[in-house]
Scaffold this motif. Structure first.
Motif: not given
Length: 223
Positions: A155, A159-160, A163-164, A181
């Protein structure tokens, strides 16, 4: 001493203790995590195996009785130092680790002070459960390090928001981030809970040993 198989296994477990830390000096992660986990779990299994074989084959010895708890303590202490280090001194790890280390030093000093009467501090069934809980907790936390490293590496620069979206199932998970995760979070909390259980058992056994030694710690009253 006689080089029986149980004694050889105990010596190998003692030598494996510093090997856990050495893995992180000569290998990069996640290979270091893998090798440390395999070495630690294998050594933990020999803790049960050498005692079982010694009793089954009637090969119990003073050397084995002396070295066995030393090997256990060396394994636990060195593994705790490694895990505390790569956890970034996280208080969820640091506090139970401090309790465990304090107890081991305290009981070792108590045995040394008692000298010939230290035999009254024999290993109890609760102490064996304590050692088992410690080794299970540390094994899980070594596995957590692997999941964390894989997830972090895959990761980097992502971009966060992406990821979300991947973790929530809104975007395709081509890299398998979701299970990495979940593995990271699951092993973290599983390892932390087991470590706190081990810390509580450690305190209980430490108090039990201290209580048994109290009659030998009182000063004689002069007439």
């Amino acid at each position: 001493m006689t080089w029986t198989i149980p004694n050889i296994l105990t010596v190998l477990r003692l030598l494996a203790a510093p090997g856990v830390a050495i893995m992180f000096l000569y290998f990069t992660r996640p290979w270091a995590d893998w090798f440390a986990l395999i070495l630690f779990v294998t050594a933990s299994v020999t803790d049960w195996l050498d005692g079982y074989l010694a009793r089954a084959w009637k090969q119990e010895s003073k050397f084995g009785a002396m070295l066995d708890p030393i090997a256990d303590k060396a394994m636990v202490v060195i593994a705790l130092l490694v895990i505390t280090g790569f956890s970034g001194m996280n208080p969820w790890i640091l506090l139970p680790a401090t309790v465990i280390l304090f107890r081991e030093v305290f009981v070792s000093g108590l045995r040394e002070f008692l000298g010939n009467t230290a035999g009254l501090l024999k290993v109890t069934k609760l102490a064996k459960w304590k050692t088992t809980a410690q080794m299970v907790a540390l094994s899980i936390l070594f596995a957590q390090g692997m999941f964390e490293h894989f997830f972090a590496m895959q990761t980097i620069g992502m971009d966060p928001v992406i990821i979300d979206n991947i973790l929530s199932g809104n975007e395709e998970d081509a890299l398998g981030l979701w299970w990495k995760y979940q593995g990271m979070v699951g092993t973290w909390w599983g390892g932390v809970v087991c470590l706190w259980v081990a810390a509580v058992l450690t305190l209980m056994t430490g108090w039990e040993y201290f209580r048994k030694s109290l009659p030998y710690l009182r000063d004689e009253v002069q007439p």
